[in-house]
Design a protein around this motif. Structure first.
Motif, PDB file in Angstrom:
ATOM      1  N   LYS A   1      26.881  44.344  30.047  1.00 39.31           N
ATOM      2  CA  LYS A   1      27.193  43.206  30.911  1.00 39.31           C
ATOM      3  C   LYS A   1      27.961  43.681  32.129  1.00 39.31           C
ATOM      4  O   LYS A   1      28.629  44.707  32.103  1.00 39.31           O
ATOM      5  CB  LYS A   1      27.934  42.115  30.146  1.00 39.31           C
ATOM      6  N   GLU A   2      27.841  42.906  33.185  1.00 41.97           N
ATOM      7  CA  GLU A   2      28.501  43.239  34.443  1.00 41.97           C
ATOM      8  C   GLU A   2      29.516  42.168  34.772  1.00 41.97           C
ATOM      9  O   GLU A   2      29.228  40.975  34.689  1.00 41.97           O
ATOM     10  CB  GLU A   2      27.486  43.362  35.572  1.00 41.97           C
ATOM     11  N   THR A   3      30.715  42.609  35.127  1.00 38.94           N
ATOM     12  CA  THR A   3      31.740  41.708  35.639  1.00 38.94           C
ATOM     13  C   THR A   3      31.982  42.085  37.096  1.00 38.94           C
ATOM     14  O   THR A   3      31.354  43.018  37.617  1.00 38.94           O
ATOM     15  CB  THR A   3      33.047  41.829  34.827  1.00 38.94           C
ATOM     16  N   ALA A   4      32.905  41.397  37.717  1.00 40.97           N
ATOM     17  CA  ALA A   4      33.217  41.706  39.121  1.00 40.97           C
ATOM     18  C   ALA A   4      33.796  43.110  39.266  1.00 40.97           C
ATOM     19  O   ALA A   4      33.600  43.767  40.291  1.00 40.97           O
ATOM     20  CB  ALA A   4      34.187  40.679  39.677  1.00 40.97           C
ATOM     21  N   ASP A   5      34.486  43.596  38.226  1.00 46.56           N
ATOM     22  CA  ASP A   5      35.190  44.874  38.322  1.00 46.56           C
ATOM     23  C   ASP A   5      34.546  46.033  37.579  1.00 46.56           C
ATOM     24  O   ASP A   5      34.935  47.185  37.769  1.00 46.56           O
ATOM     25  CB  ASP A   5      36.626  44.720  37.814  1.00 46.56           C
ATOM     26  N   ALA A   6      33.604  45.741  36.657  1.00 49.10           N
ATOM     27  CA  ALA A   6      33.105  46.819  35.804  1.00 49.10           C
ATOM     28  C   ALA A   6      31.789  46.438  35.131  1.00 49.10           C
ATOM     29  O   ALA A   6      31.373  45.282  35.145  1.00 49.10           O
ATOM     30  CB  ALA A   6      34.142  47.141  34.732  1.00 49.10           C
ATOM     31  N   PHE A   7      31.185  47.455  34.530  1.00 53.16           N
ATOM     32  CA  PHE A   7      30.078  47.271  33.589  1.00 53.16           C
ATOM     33  C   PHE A   7      30.662  47.544  32.205  1.00 53.16           C
ATOM     34  O   PHE A   7      31.499  48.439  32.045  1.00 53.16           O
ATOM     35  CB  PHE A   7      28.941  48.257  33.858  1.00 53.16           C
ATOM     36  N   ILE A   8      30.219  46.804  31.205  1.00 48.99           N
ATOM     37  CA  ILE A   8      30.718  46.994  29.850  1.00 48.99           C
ATOM     38  C   ILE A   8      29.520  47.234  28.940  1.00 48.99           C
ATOM     39  O   ILE A   8      28.589  46.435  28.889  1.00 48.99           O
ATOM     40  CB  ILE A   8      31.510  45.770  29.372  1.00 48.99           C
ATOM     41  N   VAL A   9      29.565  48.363  28.233  1.00 45.83           N
ATOM     42  CA  VAL A   9      28.522  48.710  27.280  1.00 45.83           C
ATOM     43  C   VAL A   9      29.078  48.459  25.884  1.00 45.83           C
ATOM     44  O   VAL A   9      30.138  48.979  25.534  1.00 45.83           O
ATOM     45  CB  VAL A   9      28.098  50.194  27.420  1.00 45.83           C
ATOM     46  N   GLU A  10      28.370  47.641  25.106  1.00 50.23           N
ATOM     47  CA  GLU A  10      28.752  47.371  23.717  1.00 50.23           C
ATOM     48  C   GLU A  10      27.617  47.863  22.835  1.00 50.23           C
ATOM     49  O   GLU A  10      26.467  47.472  23.022  1.00 50.23           O
ATOM     50  CB  GLU A  10      28.948  45.873  23.477  1.00 50.23           C
ATOM     51  N   MET A  11      27.937  48.730  21.887  1.00 52.74           N
ATOM     52  CA  MET A  11      26.923  49.301  21.007  1.00 52.74           C
ATOM     53  C   MET A  11      27.308  49.026  19.557  1.00 52.74           C
ATOM     54  O   MET A  11      28.419  49.343  19.143  1.00 52.74           O
ATOM     55  CB  MET A  11      26.805  50.809  21.247  1.00 52.74           C
ATOM     56  N   ALA A  12      26.389  48.431  18.794  1.00 54.14           N
ATOM     57  CA  ALA A  12      26.632  48.119  17.392  1.00 54.14           C
ATOM     58  C   ALA A  12      26.329  49.349  16.543  1.00 54.14           C
ATOM     59  O   ALA A  12      25.168  49.729  16.381  1.00 54.14           O
ATOM     60  CB  ALA A  12      25.780  46.941  16.956  1.00 54.14           C
ATOM     61  N   VAL A  13      27.376  49.982  16.021  1.00 53.55           N
ATOM     62  CA  VAL A  13      27.233  51.183  15.189  1.00 53.55           C
ATOM     63  C   VAL A  13      28.221  51.137  14.025  1.00 53.55           C
ATOM     64  O   VAL A  13      29.172  51.905  13.978  1.00 53.55           O
ATOM     65  CB  VAL A  13      27.404  52.473  16.021  1.00 53.55           C
ATOM     66  N   PRO A  14      28.008  50.229  13.071  1.00 55.27           N
ATOM     67  CA  PRO A  14      28.948  50.109  11.956  1.00 55.27           C
ATOM     68  C   PRO A  14      28.874  51.312  11.017  1.00 55.27           C
ATOM     69  O   PRO A  14      27.866  52.005  10.949  1.00 55.27           O
ATOM     70  CB  PRO A  14      28.482  48.833  11.248  1.00 55.27           C
ATOM     71  N   GLY A  15      29.962  51.532  10.314  1.00 58.49           N
ATOM     72  CA  GLY A  15      30.005  52.567   9.295  1.00 58.49           C
ATOM     73  C   GLY A  15      30.353  53.949   9.796  1.00 58.49           C
ATOM     74  O   GLY A  15      30.335  54.902   9.028  1.00 58.49           O
TER      75      GLY A  15
END
Length: 158
Positions: A57-71
């Motif tokens: 996702k992109e905000t005004a100040d940054a890009f945010i990468v969220e990765m689902a990697v449980p365990g």
């Protein structure tokens, strides 16, 4: 004369062959191509682990990468940047020493993946940071000052 085909009144051909237990070649080929591929072909072959899902996702100040990697543990990850390429990878081996040599079945544990993303020119790669919490790897990609969205403002006419 055993190869005669009887034609019913509706005009369709009926096969009175008694070999109904054996599929024809065309039925066998149709069966192969019309079913879903086994999961071994849609995952990393020797791991059973598919590529982790990613939200960006992109905000005004940054890009945010969220990765689902449980365990996994945060020490399992390698995050590298090389020529505007962000690479996220992991390799884990599950090795247990068996004291009893009379086991009937023992499976080795190994999993790995690598995801690579091209960073936009607007990312300040000196300020990138990452955290791992409750199975989610978060990578913050701050934008350069000149690329940040400026708030709207009114201009007075002189």
């Amino acid at each position: 004369m055993s190869n005669l085909v009887s034609v019913p009144k509706n005009g369709s051909l009926a096969n009175n062959n008694s070999n109904q237990n054996f599929p024809t070649l065309s039925n066998w080929i149709d069966d192969i191509f019309n079913r879903d591929l086994p999961s071994v072909f849609t995952s990393n072959f020797n791991t059973g682990m598919t590529l982790p899902k990613v939200n960006i996702k992109e905000t005004a100040d940054a890009f945010i990468v969220e990765m689902a990697v449980p365990g996994l543990k945060k020490s399992d990850f390698n995050i590298d940047i090389d020529n505007q390429l962000l690479s996220i990878s992991t390799e884990t081996k599950d090795e247990h020493e068996a004291k009893d040599a009379h086991y009937t079945r023992r499976e080795f544990g190994y999993s790995s993946f690598k995801r690579t993303f091209t960073l936009p020119e607007s990312v300040d790669d000196d300020k990138i940071n990452a955290s791992y919490n409750e199975g989610i790897l978060n990578i913050l990609l701050p934008k350069k000052e000149e690329a940040k969205q400026k708030p709207a403002r009114s201009i007075k006419i002189s």
